[in-house]
Design an enzyme around this catalytic site. Structure first.
Site, mmCIF file in Angstrom:
data_model
loop_
_atom_site.group_PDB
_atom_site.id
_atom_site.type_symbol
_atom_site.label_atom_id
_atom_site.label_comp_id
_atom_site.label_asym_id
_atom_site.label_seq_id
_atom_site.Cartn_x
_atom_site.Cartn_y
_atom_site.Cartn_z
ATOM 1 C CD GLU A 106 43.247 34.976 34.429
ATOM 2 O OE1 GLU A 106 43.352 35.694 35.431
ATOM 3 O OE2 GLU A 106 43.947 35.128 33.412
ATOM 4 C CE1 TYR A 164 43.856 42.834 32.764
ATOM 5 C CE2 TYR A 164 41.850 43.737 33.707
ATOM 6 C CZ TYR A 164 43.149 43.305 33.850
ATOM 7 O OH TYR A 164 43.741 43.330 35.081
#
Length: 100
Positions: free
Chosen positions: A56, A49
């Site tokens: 990103e 995560y």
């Protein structure tokens, strides 16, 4: 931007996540869930995560100069809709929204 290392980072993270997720679903449907698959499904996210979010955000950050220079996906006034939208600032807002 597609040549940035951050793209490779989030693509690898997404790939591992999806392989783990769908392996879990498949073995669960077959009523034969190996311990490692169950363990991976509920523990890999601890590393994946944050790594995915970093990939990103770094990719968006790398795209900011290009978006600002080209005006990509932006709508300037005057136009027939009488609205303005700046994709550059939208991306900055998206990056900030990852914090909460």
């Amino acid at each position: 931007i597609q040549n940035e290392e951050s793209v490779i980072l989030f693509l690898v993270v997404w790939t591992v996540t999806e392989i783990t997720r769908y392996s879990f679903y498949t073995f669960n449907l077959l009523n034969h869930l190996p311990y490692f698959i169950k363990w991976a499904r509920y523990n890999f996210f601890i590393i994946l995560y944050p790594a995915g979010v970093a990939g990103e955000l770094l990719t968006i950050y790398a795209a900011l100069p290009y978006v600002k220079k080209t005006g990509m996906f932006s709508l300037r006034l005057p136009n027939k809709y009488n609205v303005s939208f700046d994709y550059y600032y939208f991306l900055i807002i998206v990056m900030c929204s990852y914090v909460p």
